[in-house]
Enzyme design. Structure first.
Site, short mmCIF file in Angstrom:
data_model
loop_
_atom_site.label_atom_id
_atom_site.label_comp_id
_atom_site.label_asym_id
_atom_site.label_seq_id
_atom_site.Cartn_x
_atom_site.Cartn_y
_atom_site.Cartn_z
N TRP A 201 8.56 56.78 19.42
CA TRP A 201 9.18 57.81 20.48
C TRP A 201 8.07 59.05 20.75
O TRP A 201 7.46 59.63 19.60
CB TRP A 201 10.65 58.47 20.05
CG TRP A 201 10.99 59.26 21.04
CD1 TRP A 201 11.38 59.05 22.36
CD2 TRP A 201 10.84 60.74 21.03
NE1 TRP A 201 11.61 60.17 22.95
CE2 TRP A 201 11.57 61.45 22.31
CE3 TRP A 201 10.50 61.79 20.01
CZ2 TRP A 201 11.53 62.58 22.55
CZ3 TRP A 201 10.54 63.03 20.13
CH2 TRP A 201 11.17 63.52 21.50
N ASP A 369 19.23 63.42 36.44
CA ASP A 369 19.19 62.46 35.40
C ASP A 369 20.44 62.68 34.52
O ASP A 369 21.39 62.71 35.44
CB ASP A 369 18.02 63.21 34.36
CG ASP A 369 17.21 62.29 33.20
OD1 ASP A 369 17.86 61.81 32.51
OD2 ASP A 369 16.32 61.83 33.86
N ASP A 370 20.33 62.42 33.40
CA ASP A 370 21.61 62.17 32.52
C ASP A 370 22.59 63.43 32.71
O ASP A 370 22.23 64.66 33.20
CB ASP A 370 21.29 62.06 31.20
CG ASP A 370 22.32 61.57 30.07
OD1 ASP A 370 23.44 61.12 30.49
OD2 ASP A 370 22.06 61.33 29.15
N LYS A 483 16.67 55.57 38.23
CA LYS A 483 16.12 55.50 36.90
C LYS A 483 17.10 54.70 35.89
O LYS A 483 17.86 55.20 35.39
CB LYS A 483 15.73 57.00 36.35
CG LYS A 483 15.31 57.20 35.00
CD LYS A 483 14.81 58.58 34.74
CE LYS A 483 14.51 58.89 33.19
NZ LYS A 483 14.08 60.15 32.77
N TRP A 484 16.23 53.81 35.38
CA TRP A 484 17.28 52.82 34.47
C TRP A 484 16.60 53.03 32.96
O TRP A 484 15.62 52.83 32.67
CB TRP A 484 17.08 51.44 34.64
CG TRP A 484 17.57 50.27 33.94
CD1 TRP A 484 17.36 50.06 32.65
CD2 TRP A 484 18.37 49.25 34.48
NE1 TRP A 484 18.22 49.03 32.29
CE2 TRP A 484 18.88 48.58 33.33
CE3 TRP A 484 19.09 49.07 35.84
CZ2 TRP A 484 19.75 47.62 33.37
CZ3 TRP A 484 19.98 48.09 35.79
CH2 TRP A 484 20.44 47.20 34.52
N ASP A 485 17.59 53.73 32.24
CA ASP A 485 17.22 54.29 30.87
C ASP A 485 17.78 53.01 29.79
O ASP A 485 18.94 52.42 30.11
CB ASP A 485 17.75 55.63 30.60
CG ASP A 485 16.96 56.18 29.55
OD1 ASP A 485 16.13 55.49 28.68
OD2 ASP A 485 17.19 57.49 29.55
N ASN A 487 18.31 53.81 25.70
CA ASN A 487 17.78 54.64 24.29
C ASN A 487 18.08 54.18 23.04
O ASN A 487 18.09 55.22 22.22
CB ASN A 487 18.43 55.86 24.79
CG ASN A 487 17.92 56.57 25.83
OD1 ASN A 487 16.67 57.05 25.91
ND2 ASN A 487 18.75 57.27 26.86
N CYS A 532 12.78 53.07 32.20
CA CYS A 532 12.66 53.91 31.15
C CYS A 532 13.29 53.45 29.73
O CYS A 532 14.28 52.66 29.94
CB CYS A 532 13.41 55.28 31.52
SG CYS A 532 13.44 56.66 30.34
N ASP A 554 8.37 60.36 26.80
CA ASP A 554 9.14 61.53 26.76
C ASP A 554 8.26 62.78 26.49
O ASP A 554 8.81 63.80 26.58
CB ASP A 554 10.28 61.38 25.85
CG ASP A 554 11.79 60.96 26.47
OD1 ASP A 554 11.72 60.79 27.74
OD2 ASP A 554 12.61 60.67 25.69
C1 DGJ Z 1 15.64 59.61 27.63
C2 DGJ Z 1 14.60 59.37 28.80
O1 DGJ Z 1 13.31 59.08 28.09
C3 DGJ Z 1 14.60 60.88 29.16
O2 DGJ Z 1 13.67 61.08 30.29
C4 DGJ Z 1 16.09 61.28 29.76
O3 DGJ Z 1 16.21 60.37 30.64
C5 DGJ Z 1 17.10 60.91 28.77
N1 DGJ Z 1 16.87 59.76 27.81
C6 DGJ Z 1 18.42 61.37 29.21
O4 DGJ Z 1 19.37 61.08 28.41
#
Ligand code: DGJ
Length: 745
Positions: A201, A369-370, A483-485, A487, A532, A554
């Site tokens: 990360w 964003d989020d 923007k499709w995240d 995580n 993303c 990030d």
């Molecule tokens: C992780 C992404 O890489 C960030 O840019 C952002 O969108 C956050 N998630 C939001 O939770």
């Protein structure tokens, strides 16, 4: 009497011999095809891959590299590989027969046997309208009736060959694929210098060099979802050298079109030859294949350059822009993203203010964003709400449409963030559909970033995720960008849906993901999609078929970004690299860099901003405006030009990148100083490449009133710029410059 005894004894001894049927070794008949071609050539404009079925019908790779002209001459001198195992350079080595250094395919059969031997049965070669020549070579195991088709697609102009494999169970009983790679590359050289990319990360695409040892070296990911974070499924191999060069020597580049677990194995056998096998990682993924069923692997891309790594990566870039990346090289808009500027703390006023400021600086898109969703469990932090994709009316009472309309009214496009593959334990979705969560029966579900993964192998979940996308798009008809995240990785995998077939999971997850995005593309062809995954944890040529760009990392610290973007750029073209200017001290590293340096670094990709513009002074806003405006003059070169890496941040305290338009009439140079230079030292010399030697170029530094080059604004021969180079007064750490070059009529 004396004579009689031995005779009787002999007779007695003979009886059992006659009664017992003599056991013959069963030799399957391997029919020799009527016509065995001497060679099967697969060609691009500057490369040749030469395959050949041996007289016994085994398929071998004889050569891959620069064109060698008439293969007959080559064949006269060809002596084969030196492997002492005698396996020969099998084009698709399998577990069975004479043990090859590594196996691309390994199959367990119903009777417990594990041997496969593949024999050539025929091949076809066809050319489509676009000029792509596809060679399909059919192989078969005559004992188990397993069939394999090796498919080679040759992209002539880009010198790229895409290889994949189709495995068909031609037998009457189910078999299990223990190993099912896409392709094998067989190489003979004195030395192999591998360039690969490890990451984490905020530390993606860190370039690493390894002089390959004898034995095996593996690059792999077993993360499931965020597959490209520990390592990227791509590599460069410099042959016959232990020195990496951008401009010299034989270099092979490879990349896998797959967004899940993968392995790239480099096996140097005792003779020194190298077998590279790339494909889906088979760990915990033994794949059952019913009679008649076919498994199709993802494609492995390969290209060759006789002029160093630079040409190899330009080949991949050109290929990707033409054949792979969704709608490349369309220009994706400059943008302001709300994340680092607002995180979860915003209301309508905050966002309207950001939209105003984005418009004021000349940006073209605002991305929310989020944090915009969740009612029972409002998404005001990362601990809850994923899965409940309805607008949080307390935060945004006017809804998404009014924000999008406001943005459009200001001349901006509008984008929105989703993370539809995930669910928070604290969400209505988790309460209603625990069976949709990736979990191993009877075990605690591990959490990471307070979230769980949804089981994309399940068609009902695929429908749900598609529905999330469709419902989000329905919030306004003015959503231009998503923007499709994604995580978190998969831990403790398991699927309620797959029942006893758990080892299908990792493959079925990625196939499910592709099904969803394919469906999205059918319904929403025009929406710009950013891929993303906690930054750049899903950067691969599998996902890019559906996505217009990626969120590179990030880590928005420009100093770190120089290295991340440089590493990414070795494999992926700049048009996909989302690259944002953020606030200082940087939120990830604490580093403080000048605003101009941040802008100049972000401008080498798809430029964006990710901060609260209100915190910028007027002078800073003016600088942003100026840089964004100038970016619009040359970004087409960044998006569609050829990249020449002139100085590497991995090798010194400078980085220089030159993008040259395809017709070589324009170019843009980025030069960054990453360390202090005393004035007693020489200027930084940047020698350009790739210009048209017959032309003169006007060279102008942008974004400053005081150029760091004595010759700013003048017209110079390409030979001067490439031979002597430009001596830049860049002494301070973070000095940066962008020059635009325009060929004179
Ligand atoms: C992780 C992404 O890489 C960030 O840019 C952002 O969108 C956050 N998630 C939001 O939770």
């Amino acid at each position: 009497m004396k004579r009689f005894i031995p005779l009787a004894l002999l007779l007695l001894l003979c009886i059992p011999l006659r009664g017992e049927k003599k056991k013959e070794i069963q030799r399957p008949v391997v029919p020799v095809p009527e016509v065995v071609p001497q060679i099967i050539p697969i060609e691009t404009d500057h490369t040749q891959l030469i395959l050949r079925p041996t007289p016994k019908g085994l398929l071998e790779t004889l050569y891959y590299g620069a064109r060698i002209g008439e293969p007959q001459v080559f064949l006269k001198q060809y002596r084969g590989r030196g492997s002492r195992s005698g396996a020969g350079p099998l084009a698709f080595p399998v577990a069975g027969g004479i043990t090859p250094p590594d196996a691309a395919l390994s199959v367990a059969y119903a009777d417990g046997s594990c041997n496969t031997e593949l024999y050539y049965t025929g091949h076809t070669q066809t050319q489509d309208e676009a000029g792509v020549v596809t060679t399909v070579i059919s192989l078969k195991d005559y004992v188990t009736l397993l069939e394999v088709r090796l498919v080679y697609e040759a992209y002539r102009q880009e010198d790229v060959i895409a290889v994949h494999t189709e495995i068909r169970n031609g037998g009457k009983k189910a078999v299990t694929l223990q190993e099912y790679a896409s392709a094998a590359l067989l190489l003979s050289a004195e030395r192999y210098l591998l360039t690969s990319f490890h990451g984490d990360w905020a530390k993606e695409m860190q370039m690493e060099r390894t002089l390959l040892p004898y034995g095996r070296h593996t690059i792999e990911s077993r993360n499931g979802t965020q597959a490209t974070q520990p390592a990227n499924p791509a590599f460069l191999l410099s042959l016959d050298t232990d020195r990496f060069s951008e401009t010299e020597g034989r270099v092979i580049a490879g990349a896998l079109e797959w967004s899940g677990n993968f392995s790239l194995r480099f096996t140097r056998d005792p003779s020194g030859d190298l077998t590279v096998i790339g494909g889906i990682h088979a760990a915990a993924a033994a794949y059952p294949l019913k009679p008649g069923e076919v498994f199709e692997t993802p494609r492995m891309l390969q290209t060759f350059s006789n002029a160093g790594a630079g040409q190899a990566s330009r080949n991949l870039h050109r290929w990707a822009r033409k054949w792979n990346i969704y709608r490349a090289p369309d220009i994706n808009p400059t943008l302001l993203n709300s994340w680092e500027g607002a995180y979860f703390q915003f209301n309508t006023q905050t966002l309207l203010g950001m939209i105003d400021d984005a418009a004021g600086m000349g940006l073209e898109l605002f991305v929310l964003d989020d944090g915009w969703f969740g009612t029972k469990y409002p998404r005001n932090n990362s601990r809850q709400g994923l899965g409940d994709w309805e607008v949080n009316a307390e935060k945004l009472p006017e809804g998404i449409d009014s924000l999008a309309s406001y943005a459009h009214g200001k001349g901006l496009k509008f984008g929105i963030w989703i993370e539809p593959e995930m669910v928070s334990p604290r969400s209505r979705l988790a309460e209603e559909h625990p069976d949709w969560v990736v979990r191993s029966a009877g075990r605690e579900i591990p959490e990471s970033r307070n979230q769980w993964v949804l089981d994309l192998s399940n068609p009902a979940v695929q429908d749900f995720v598609f529905g999330v996308f469709a419902r989000t798009m329905a919030l306004s008809d003015k959503i231009d960008y998503v923007k499709w995240d994604c995580n978190r990785p998969v831990y403790s995998f398991g699927s309620d849906y797959l029942g006893t077939q758990q080892t299908r999971f990792y493959v079925a997850y990625v196939q499910g993901f592709y099904k969803i995005v394919r469906r999205i593309r059918e319904r929403y062809p025009d929406v710009i999609l950013q891929c993303c995954a906690s930054g750049g944890a899903r950067v691969d040529y599998g996902a890019l078929r559906y996505f217009n760009e990626v969120w590179t990392s990030d880590n928005t610290d420009a100093l770190e970004r120089v290295r991340i973007q440089y590493g990414t750029g070795l494999i992926y073209p700049a048009c996909v690299q989302g690259s944002h200017v953020s606030a200082v001290p940087n939120h990830q590293t604490g580093n403080v860099t000048p605003l101009k340096f941040r802008l100049d670094v972000a401008a080498a990709g798809r430029l964006g901003m990710e901060l609260q513009p209100r915190n910028l002074t007027e002078a800073e806003q003016a600088l942003c405006r100026r840089c964004i405006e100038s970016y619009k003059q040359y970004r087409d070169i960044v998006f569609a030009g050829d990249l020449y890496r002139l100085a590497s941040p991995y090798e010194g305290d400078a980085c220089a990148l030159l993008f040259v338009s395809e017709d070589r009439s324009r170019a843009v140079l980025f030069s960054y100083s990453l360390g202090f230079r005393s004035r007693a030292m020489r200027d930084r010399t940047v020698r350009l490449q790739g210009l048209d030697a017959a032309r003169h170029y006007r060279v102008r530094e942008l974004n400053t009133d005081k150029s760091c080059w004595w010759g700013d604004g003048g017209i110079y021969e390409a030979d001067y710029l490439m031979g002597n180079g430009m001596d830049l007064k860049q002494y301070k750490m973070y000095d940066s410059a962008i020059f635009l070059l325009e060929a004179q009529p």
